[in-house]
Design a protein around this motif. Structure first.
Motif, PDB file in Angstrom:
ATOM      1  N   ALA A 196       0.674  -1.435   0.307  1.00 12.76           N
ATOM      2  CA  ALA A 196       0.039  -0.180  -0.256  1.00 12.76           C
ATOM      3  C   ALA A 196       0.620   1.254   0.096  1.00 12.76           C
ATOM      4  N   MET A 197       2.048   0.988   1.062  1.00 11.66           N
ATOM      5  CA  MET A 197       2.552   2.903   0.366  1.00 11.66           C
ATOM      6  C   MET A 197       3.551   2.833  -1.018  1.00 11.66           C
ATOM      7  N   ASP A 198       3.557   1.485  -1.479  1.00 11.87           N
ATOM      8  CA  ASP A 198       4.384   1.784  -2.622  1.00 11.87           C
ATOM      9  C   ASP A 198       2.956   2.560  -3.898  1.00 11.87           C
ATOM     10  N   VAL A 218      -8.051  -2.727   7.621  1.00 14.86           N
ATOM     11  CA  VAL A 218      -6.909  -1.414   7.689  1.00 14.86           C
ATOM     12  C   VAL A 218      -6.845  -0.820   6.546  1.00 14.86           C
ATOM     13  N   PHE A 219      -6.762   0.158   6.974  1.00 15.05           N
ATOM     14  CA  PHE A 219      -6.171   1.555   6.227  1.00 15.05           C
ATOM     15  C   PHE A 219      -5.019   1.817   6.415  1.00 15.05           C
ATOM     16  N   LEU A 220      -4.011   2.181   4.945  1.00 16.99           N
ATOM     17  CA  LEU A 220      -3.177   3.256   4.866  1.00 16.99           C
ATOM     18  C   LEU A 220      -3.337   5.111   5.152  1.00 16.99           C
ATOM     19  N   MET A 221      -3.042   5.507   6.101  1.00 14.51           N
ATOM     20  CA  MET A 221      -3.492   6.892   5.459  1.00 14.51           C
ATOM     21  C   MET A 221      -2.156   7.503   5.083  1.00 14.51           C
ATOM     22  N   THR A 222      -1.987   8.624   4.547  1.00  9.21           N
ATOM     23  CA  THR A 222      -0.402   9.070   4.908  1.00  9.21           C
ATOM     24  C   THR A 222      -0.630  11.122   4.740  1.00  9.21           C
ATOM     25  N   ALA A 223       0.481  11.058   4.910  1.00  3.20           N
ATOM     26  CA  ALA A 223      -0.297  13.430   4.897  1.00  3.20           C
ATOM     27  C   ALA A 223       2.036  13.337   5.289  1.00  3.20           C
ATOM     28  N   LYS A 224       2.059  14.410   4.631  1.00  2.00           N
ATOM     29  CA  LYS A 224       3.385  15.688   4.790  1.00  2.00           C
ATOM     30  C   LYS A 224       3.034  16.221   5.407  1.00  2.00           C
ATOM     31  N   ARG A 225       4.143  17.128   6.144  1.00  2.00           N
ATOM     32  CA  ARG A 225       4.818  17.985   6.726  1.00  2.00           C
ATOM     33  C   ARG A 225       5.168  18.970   5.995  1.00  2.00           C
ATOM     34  N   ARG A 254       8.588   6.255  -3.586  1.00  2.00           N
ATOM     35  CA  ARG A 254       8.928   7.498  -5.271  1.00  2.00           C
ATOM     36  C   ARG A 254       9.769   8.270  -5.410  1.00  2.00           C
ATOM     37  N   GLU A 255      10.313   8.635  -4.445  1.00  4.48           N
ATOM     38  CA  GLU A 255      11.579   9.623  -4.410  1.00  4.48           C
ATOM     39  C   GLU A 255      12.330   8.523  -3.733  1.00  4.48           C
ATOM     40  N   PRO A 256      14.044   9.067  -3.022  1.00  6.12           N
ATOM     41  CA  PRO A 256      14.692   8.184  -2.400  1.00  6.12           C
ATOM     42  C   PRO A 256      14.401   8.866  -0.732  1.00  6.12           C
ATOM     43  N   VAL A 257      13.831   7.844  -0.170  1.00  4.99           N
ATOM     44  CA  VAL A 257      14.001   7.948   1.299  1.00  4.99           C
ATOM     45  C   VAL A 257      14.930   8.301   2.006  1.00  4.99           C
ATOM     46  N   SER A 291      13.781  -0.590   5.575  1.00  2.00           N
ATOM     47  CA  SER A 291      15.528  -0.761   5.601  1.00  2.00           C
ATOM     48  C   SER A 291      15.587  -1.423   4.239  1.00  2.00           C
ATOM     49  N   ARG A 292      15.157  -2.101   3.641  1.00  2.87           N
ATOM     50  CA  ARG A 292      15.642  -2.381   1.671  1.00  2.87           C
ATOM     51  C   ARG A 292      15.045  -1.511   0.800  1.00  2.87           C
ATOM     52  N   ARG A 293      14.115  -0.529   1.734  1.00  2.00           N
ATOM     53  CA  ARG A 293      14.012   0.689   0.799  1.00  2.00           C
ATOM     54  C   ARG A 293      14.144   2.162   0.676  1.00  2.00           C
ATOM     55  N   CYS A 294      15.360   2.163   2.055  1.00  2.00           N
ATOM     56  CA  CYS A 294      14.874   3.922   2.861  1.00  2.00           C
ATOM     57  C   CYS A 294      16.817   3.460   3.446  1.00  2.00           C
ATOM     58  N   GLN A 295      17.243   4.948   3.141  1.00  2.00           N
ATOM     59  CA  GLN A 295      19.137   4.330   3.050  1.00  2.00           C
ATOM     60  C   GLN A 295      19.404   3.566   4.458  1.00  2.00           C
ATOM     61  N   ARG A 296      17.937   4.461   6.249  1.00  2.00           N
ATOM     62  CA  ARG A 296      18.470   4.186   6.738  1.00  2.00           C
ATOM     63  C   ARG A 296      17.032   4.176   7.674  1.00  2.00           C
ATOM     64  N   VAL A 297      17.038   3.249   8.587  1.00  2.00           N
ATOM     65  CA  VAL A 297      15.660   3.201   9.224  1.00  2.00           C
ATOM     66  C   VAL A 297      16.146   3.087  10.404  1.00  2.00           C
TER      67      VAL A 297
END
Length: 231
Positions: A51-53, A223-230, A59-62, A80-86
């Protein structure tokens, strides 16, 4: 970008000198050894990542991600497979011990842990490009202060990704001790996030869990996925 804690032990020290055990933490400590044996938890993790995908979270590097309420790290290790550090953050020492063992066994250099209780006001270091949580919010007594702290932990332009139960009336858990919310109304949660300053709020169904309800019949729980941005 935040500096990664050098070791789980040093991260724990920086978060809370003594990190006192609470009844809630003790309940999760007791569940840690068997946590990963549940097939539905593994499937749910895969569904949430998918769902995050779909939502474009990766989409942009994390650079730096924080997994709030990480437990034994099922989602943390996928991140950890999708982000530089977690960094996995939890208030259960037992859960973090299980995750630390996985980190050591796989010699993961981009994963660290922090023992901290955000609801109790424990400090935690760093600013992050992504903050996630999976099936955590319904265990948080007072959401607004914790969500405020997660907002403050994000870099400007950073993303929030919260996965949790839709409103379910208390039938999902066999034992509702430590469950403070019987799921969430998506619009109400979105309004809460907007009131705290989040923007670009969106939600979609991430998974459906079928399990026996207390009456004995099999019931689907979404189960929902809610996304938002600061901003």
């Amino acid at each position: 970008m935040p500096d990664m804690p050098q070791t789980p032990a040093s991260a724990e020290a920086s978060a809370s000198p003594e990190a006192p055990e609470t009844d809630a933490a003790a309940r999760f400590d007791a569940k840690a050894a068997a946590w990963d044996t549940s097939p539905h938890r593994r499937k749910l993790t895969a569904d949430i990542i998918a769902a995050m995908d779909r939502a474009g979270v990766f989409r942009e590097p994390v650079g730096d991600a924080l997994d709030f309420g990480c437990g034994t790290g099922l989602l943390t290790l996928e991140l950890s497979r999708r982000c530089q550090r977690v960094t996995g953050l939890d208030f259960s020492a037992g859960m973090l011990a299980a995750l630390d063992a996985k980190i050591e066994a796989a010699d993961l250099q981009n994963v660290a842990t922090i023992l901290a209780d955000l609801a109790a006001g424990d400090p935690f270091p760093g600013r992050y490009d992504l903050v996630t949580s999976a099936m955590v919010l319904h265990h948080v007594p007072d959401l607004a202060p914790v969500l405020t702290r997660l907002f403050g932990a994000l870099q400007k332009g950073g993303r929030l990704a919260l996965a949790d139960l839709d409103a379910e009336g208390g039938a999902f858990h066999d034992d509702n001790e430590g469950v403070h919310h019987f799921g969430f109304d998506r619009l109400e949660l979105a309004d809460t996030l907007a009131g705290l300053g989040f923007a670009d709020i969106d939600a979609a169904t991430a998974a459906t869990i079928e399990k026996p309800a207390k009456c004995g019949t099999v019931r689907p729980f979404t189960v929902f996925l809610m996304t938002a941005k600061r901003p």
